[in-house]
Every structure is written in structure tokens, then in C-alpha cells.
Scaffold this motif. Structure first.
Motif, PDB file in Angstrom:
ATOM      1  N   THR A  55       7.466  -6.293   6.347  1.00  0.00           N
ATOM      2  CA  THR A  55       6.623  -5.894   7.469  1.00  0.00           C
ATOM      3  C   THR A  55       5.432  -5.063   6.986  1.00  0.00           C
ATOM      4  OG1 THR A  55       8.619  -5.796   8.849  1.00  0.00           O
ATOM      5  CG2 THR A  55       6.629  -4.765   9.714  1.00  0.00           C
ATOM      6  N   SER A  56       4.255  -5.382   7.474  1.00  0.00           N
ATOM      7  CA  SER A  56       3.056  -4.609   7.124  1.00  0.00           C
ATOM      8  C   SER A  56       3.138  -3.217   7.736  1.00  0.00           C
ATOM      9  CB  SER A  56       1.800  -5.312   7.630  1.00  0.00           C
ATOM     10  OG  SER A  56       1.618  -6.558   6.999  1.00  0.00           O
ATOM     11  N   ILE A  57       2.754  -2.228   6.948  1.00  0.00           N
ATOM     12  CA  ILE A  57       2.760  -0.857   7.463  1.00  0.00           C
ATOM     13  C   ILE A  57       1.421  -0.164   7.263  1.00  0.00           C
ATOM     14  CG2 ILE A  57       3.616   0.276   5.352  1.00  0.00           C
ATOM     15  CD1 ILE A  57       5.430   1.955   7.290  1.00  0.00           C
ATOM     16  N   ILE A  58       0.621  -0.618   6.296  1.00  0.00           N
ATOM     17  CA  ILE A  58      -0.730  -0.115   6.111  1.00  0.00           C
ATOM     18  C   ILE A  58      -1.663  -1.304   5.896  1.00  0.00           C
ATOM     19  CG2 ILE A  58      -0.108   2.174   5.249  1.00  0.00           C
ATOM     20  CD1 ILE A  58      -0.435   1.197   2.423  1.00  0.00           C
ATOM     21  N   GLY A  59      -2.941  -1.108   6.185  1.00  0.00           N
ATOM     22  CA  GLY A  59      -3.894  -2.205   6.172  1.00  0.00           C
ATOM     23  C   GLY A  59      -4.532  -2.480   4.817  1.00  0.00           C
ATOM     24  N   ASN A  60      -5.778  -2.932   4.861  1.00  0.00           N
ATOM     25  CA  ASN A  60      -6.495  -3.346   3.648  1.00  0.00           C
ATOM     26  C   ASN A  60      -7.227  -2.182   2.988  1.00  0.00           C
ATOM     27  OD1 ASN A  60      -5.855  -6.140   4.078  1.00  0.00           O
ATOM     28  ND2 ASN A  60      -7.473  -6.222   5.619  1.00  0.00           N
ATOM     29  N   THR A  61      -7.480  -2.337   1.713  1.00  0.00           N
ATOM     30  CA  THR A  61      -8.329  -1.438   0.914  1.00  0.00           C
ATOM     31  C   THR A  61      -7.858   0.006   0.961  1.00  0.00           C
ATOM     32  OG1 THR A  61     -10.094  -2.864   1.800  1.00  0.00           O
ATOM     33  CG2 THR A  61     -10.738  -1.205   0.223  1.00  0.00           C
ATOM     34  N   CYS A  62      -6.565   0.200   0.951  1.00  0.00           N
ATOM     35  CA  CYS A  62      -6.013   1.560   0.918  1.00  0.00           C
ATOM     36  C   CYS A  62      -6.095   2.121  -0.506  1.00  0.00           C
ATOM     37  CB  CYS A  62      -4.565   1.548   1.394  1.00  0.00           C
ATOM     38  SG  CYS A  62      -4.379   0.967   3.086  1.00  0.00           S
ATOM     39  N   LEU A  63      -6.257   3.415  -0.602  1.00  0.00           N
ATOM     40  CA  LEU A  63      -6.441   4.144  -1.866  1.00  0.00           C
ATOM     41  C   LEU A  63      -7.734   3.755  -2.575  1.00  0.00           C
ATOM     42  CD1 LEU A  63      -3.053   4.614  -3.789  1.00  0.00           C
ATOM     43  CD2 LEU A  63      -4.315   6.246  -2.389  1.00  0.00           C
ATOM     44  N   TYR A  64      -8.682   3.229  -1.867  1.00  0.00           N
ATOM     45  CA  TYR A  64      -9.958   2.855  -2.480  1.00  0.00           C
ATOM     46  C   TYR A  64     -10.617   4.091  -3.105  1.00  0.00           C
ATOM     47  CZ  TYR A  64     -14.747   1.212  -3.015  1.00  0.00           C
ATOM     48  OH  TYR A  64     -15.978   0.882  -3.530  1.00  0.00           O
ATOM     49  N   GLY A  65     -10.867   4.035  -4.385  1.00  0.00           N
ATOM     50  CA  GLY A  65     -11.562   5.118  -5.059  1.00  0.00           C
ATOM     51  C   GLY A  65     -10.799   6.424  -5.133  1.00  0.00           C
ATOM     52  N   ALA A  66      -9.485   6.393  -4.962  1.00  0.00           N
ATOM     53  CA  ALA A  66      -8.699   7.630  -5.022  1.00  0.00           C
ATOM     54  C   ALA A  66      -8.703   8.202  -6.436  1.00  0.00           C
ATOM     55  CB  ALA A  66      -7.271   7.367  -4.574  1.00  0.00           C
ATOM     56  N   THR A  67      -8.681   9.517  -6.539  1.00  0.00           N
ATOM     57  CA  THR A  67      -8.701  10.175  -7.840  1.00  0.00           C
ATOM     58  C   THR A  67      -7.424  10.956  -8.134  1.00  0.00           C
ATOM     59  OG1 THR A  67      -9.805  12.135  -6.922  1.00  0.00           O
ATOM     60  CG2 THR A  67     -11.210  10.375  -7.775  1.00  0.00           C
ATOM     61  N   GLY A  68      -6.555  11.125  -7.138  1.00  0.00           N
ATOM     62  CA  GLY A  68      -5.314  11.861  -7.359  1.00  0.00           C
ATOM     63  C   GLY A  68      -4.436  11.819  -6.127  1.00  0.00           C
ATOM     64  N   GLY A  69      -3.327  12.548  -6.190  1.00  0.00           N
ATOM     65  CA  GLY A  69      -2.403  12.590  -5.071  1.00  0.00           C
ATOM     66  C   GLY A  69      -1.405  11.451  -5.103  1.00  0.00           C
ATOM     67  N   ARG A  70      -0.605  11.366  -4.020  1.00  0.00           N
ATOM     68  CA  ARG A  70       0.441  10.346  -3.935  1.00  0.00           C
ATOM     69  C   ARG A  70       0.452   9.696  -2.568  1.00  0.00           C
ATOM     70  NH1 ARG A  70       5.695  12.483  -7.233  1.00  0.00           N
ATOM     71  NH2 ARG A  70       4.573  13.639  -8.834  1.00  0.00           N
ATOM     72  N   LEU A  71       0.781   8.418  -2.584  1.00  0.00           N
ATOM     73  CA  LEU A  71       0.938   7.668  -1.341  1.00  0.00           C
ATOM     74  C   LEU A  71       2.253   6.909  -1.421  1.00  0.00           C
ATOM     75  CD1 LEU A  71      -1.723   5.522   0.512  1.00  0.00           C
ATOM     76  CD2 LEU A  71       0.632   4.772   0.299  1.00  0.00           C
ATOM     77  N   PHE A  72       3.140   7.173  -0.469  1.00  0.00           N
ATOM     78  CA  PHE A  72       4.410   6.454  -0.365  1.00  0.00           C
ATOM     79  C   PHE A  72       4.428   5.740   0.982  1.00  0.00           C
ATOM     80  CE2 PHE A  72       6.329  10.111  -2.997  1.00  0.00           C
ATOM     81  CZ  PHE A  72       6.088   9.443  -4.193  1.00  0.00           C
ATOM     82  N   ALA A  73       4.538   4.412   0.973  1.00  0.00           N
ATOM     83  CA  ALA A  73       4.550   3.638   2.209  1.00  0.00           C
ATOM     84  C   ALA A  73       5.736   2.691   2.201  1.00  0.00           C
ATOM     85  CB  ALA A  73       3.250   2.866   2.375  1.00  0.00           C
ATOM     86  N   ALA A  74       6.651   2.866   3.147  1.00  0.00           N
ATOM     87  CA  ALA A  74       7.854   2.039   3.226  1.00  0.00           C
ATOM     88  C   ALA A  74       7.548   0.784   4.036  1.00  0.00           C
ATOM     89  CB  ALA A  74       9.001   2.818   3.853  1.00  0.00           C
ATOM     90  N   GLY A  75       6.858  -0.134   3.391  1.00  0.00           N
ATOM     91  CA  GLY A  75       6.453  -1.382   4.011  1.00  0.00           C
ATOM     92  C   GLY A  75       5.414  -2.056   3.128  1.00  0.00           C
ATOM     93  N   VAL A  76       4.774  -3.069   3.669  1.00  0.00           N
ATOM     94  CA  VAL A  76       3.829  -3.890   2.906  1.00  0.00           C
ATOM     95  C   VAL A  76       2.403  -3.439   3.162  1.00  0.00           C
ATOM     96  CG1 VAL A  76       3.002  -6.246   2.524  1.00  0.00           C
ATOM     97  CG2 VAL A  76       5.427  -5.837   3.008  1.00  0.00           C
ATOM     98  N   ALA A  77       1.613  -3.378   2.088  1.00  0.00           N
ATOM     99  CA  ALA A  77       0.190  -3.060   2.180  1.00  0.00           C
ATOM    100  C   ALA A  77      -0.627  -4.344   2.271  1.00  0.00           C
ATOM    101  CB  ALA A  77      -0.252  -2.248   0.966  1.00  0.00           C
ATOM    102  N   GLY A  78      -1.830  -4.233   2.784  1.00  0.00           N
ATOM    103  CA  GLY A  78      -2.714  -5.383   2.904  1.00  0.00           C
ATOM    104  C   GLY A  78      -3.398  -5.726   1.591  1.00  0.00           C
ATOM    105  N   GLU A  79      -4.563  -6.325   1.682  1.00  0.00           N
ATOM    106  CA  GLU A  79      -5.297  -6.753   0.494  1.00  0.00           C
ATOM    107  C   GLU A  79      -6.057  -5.591  -0.141  1.00  0.00           C
ATOM    108  OE1 GLU A  79      -7.769 -10.081   1.492  1.00  0.00           O
ATOM    109  OE2 GLU A  79      -6.056 -11.403   1.803  1.00  0.00           O
ATOM    110  N   ARG A  80      -6.344  -5.768  -1.420  1.00  0.00           N
ATOM    111  CA  ARG A  80      -7.144  -4.815  -2.211  1.00  0.00           C
ATOM    112  C   ARG A  80      -6.567  -3.396  -2.183  1.00  0.00           C
ATOM    113  NH1 ARG A  80     -11.167  -8.780  -1.179  1.00  0.00           N
ATOM    114  NH2 ARG A  80     -12.175  -9.247  -3.165  1.00  0.00           N
ATOM    115  N   PHE A  81      -5.273  -3.304  -2.374  1.00  0.00           N
ATOM    116  CA  PHE A  81      -4.629  -1.989  -2.459  1.00  0.00           C
ATOM    117  C   PHE A  81      -4.969  -1.335  -3.788  1.00  0.00           C
ATOM    118  CE2 PHE A  81      -1.132   0.850  -3.577  1.00  0.00           C
ATOM    119  CZ  PHE A  81      -1.040   1.622  -2.426  1.00  0.00           C
ATOM    120  N   ALA A  82      -5.363  -0.071  -3.751  1.00  0.00           N
ATOM    121  CA  ALA A  82      -5.669   0.742  -4.934  1.00  0.00           C
ATOM    122  C   ALA A  82      -6.883   0.233  -5.716  1.00  0.00           C
ATOM    123  CB  ALA A  82      -4.460   0.857  -5.855  1.00  0.00           C
TER     124      ALA A  82
END
Length: 213
Positions: A55-82
Motif C-alpha cells: 500500500t502506498s503511504i507517501i507520494g513522489n519525489t520524497c527526500l529530494y535533496g535531503a542532506t540529513g535526518g531520517r525517514l521511516f515509512a511503513a508502506g510504499v513510496a512513489g517514484e523518484r524516492f531519495a
């Protein structure tokens, strides 16, 4: 900060150190865009009957240009993740096309299927991908990255790193799928690929991540 429901665009963009945001629900595109530190945790509502890994839980282009930190998502990400991630660490349960595109640093763990063109232009960082159906060889971009298994003694450090990262993910999200993998880790670890830039030294690579848990 704790939230419930559906977030719109850009949940947690430019997140800063000391700010931990927990969402029981789902998000749209650009989660964690440009985030520098802190933590973003997205999990399905308690009592949900669907399987998060399908099941999708977050959309497209997540973490674009991120420089630090953490992301935990219990589900499926869209296109162009990270895409263009240079330092954030993330765990998701699946991803669309172009995951880790142009990544220069950081770490991504995908506990499930990916789309095509994984790692295109990736010059730094590393990723772990669970490949239950032996399809990943045809889905990653062969130009700049290479893949290898982590189920031998010579790469024991990577196995330990992966396991501890999944444990942090489960602790944060309560993911049933993540818990299942941990409970049967010796069975699943042989299905993981380590993805790294061809130019990266295998032994020096993990030293950058060893003490980040």
C-alpha cells in the motif's frame, strides 16, 4: 510532534535537528524535501487491516535533496524516492521508478519491490533492497552502480548494519512486515542486495554508517 490523518504536499520539508514528526496516516509528494536533520515517521492508522508493504503511504519525489535526518515509512513510496539525497537515512517498504536517482550520500533500505531505473546517476551513499522475486537485476541502472549479496561471512558487518537499521524502523513505525523480516532474518538476508557506486571502496563504505544507529 504527533499527527493523525492525511498530510498534503511537503510534509516535513527542510526538517531541522531536534524536530521529530510522527504521522499516523499517509502523505502526498515531497515528504522530507531538503530535510537536514531530525526524524519523520509515517505509519498506517492503528488497526488497519491492509498489508502496508502493498500500500502506498507517501507520494513522489520524497527526500529530494535531503542532506540529513531520517525517514521511516511503513508502506510504499512513489517514484523518484531519495533523488539527490546526500545524507538522509530512510527505510520504506517499496518504491516506484527511479529510486535513489542522482544520490550522492546517505542510505536507503527498501523492504520490497522497486520500479525500474534504480540508482541512475548514483555516485555516493548505499542502499539495501529486498528482492524476493529475483527481479532487481533487471531493474537497477547498470551504468554507475553495482550490486552484491550480503549473506556471507566476509560482509557480516553489512548484515549487522542492515538488521539494526530495520530494528530502528520497526521500533519507530510498528511495521508488521519489518517485524516479520527480523523474526526470519536468516531467511530474508539472502534475498537482499547491497547497492553501491562502482567507484566506492567496499570496506571503507560502511565506516561512514557504522555509528549512525
Amino acid at each position: 510532534i504527533r499527527f493523525t490523518g492525511t498530510a498534503g504536499q511537503s510534509f516535513g520539508v527542510w526538517n531541522a535537528g531536534g524536530l521529530h514528526m510522527y504521522l499516523e496516516g499517509d502523505c502526498n509528494d515531497y515528504v522530507g524535501k531538503g530535510m537536514a536533520a531530525g526524524k519523520l515517521v509515517i505509519a498506517p492508522p492503528k488497526g488497519s487491516r491492509f498489508e502496508s508493504r502493498h500500500t502506498s503511504i507517501i507520494g513522489n519525489t520524497c527526500l529530494y535533496g535531503a542532506t540529513g535526518g531520517r525517514l521511516f515509512a511503513a508502506g510504499v513510496a512513489g517514484e523518484r524516492f531519495a533523488v539527490r539525497n546526500s545524507g538522509a537515512h530512510a527505510v520504506i517498504e517499496g518504491a516506484g521508478d527511479h529510486c535513489c536517482e542522482y544520490m550522492t550520500g546517505g542510505m536507503v533500505v527498501v523492504l520490497g519491490k522497486t520500479g525500474n531505473n534504480f540508482g541512475a546517476g548514483m555516485t555516493g551513499g548505499l542502499a539495501y533492497v529486498l528482492d524476493e522475486e529475483n527481479q532487481f537485476v533487471d531493474r537497477y541502472n547498470h551504468e554507475l552502480v553495482e550490486i552484491c549479496r550480503i549473506n556471507t561471512e566476509s560482509v557480516e558487518a553489512y548484515r549487522g548494519h542492515l538488521r539494526s537499521t530495520i530494528q530502528h524502523f520497526v521500533d519507530a513505525t510498528g511495521s508488521k512486515w519489518g517485524h516479520h523480516i527480523l523474526s526470519n532474518f536468516e531467511d530474508y538476508v539472502r534475498m537482499f542486495w547491497l547497492v553501491k557506486p562502482k567507484a566506492a571502496d567496499f570496506h571503507q563504505l560502511l565506516a561512514r554508517f557504522r555509528y549512525t544507529d
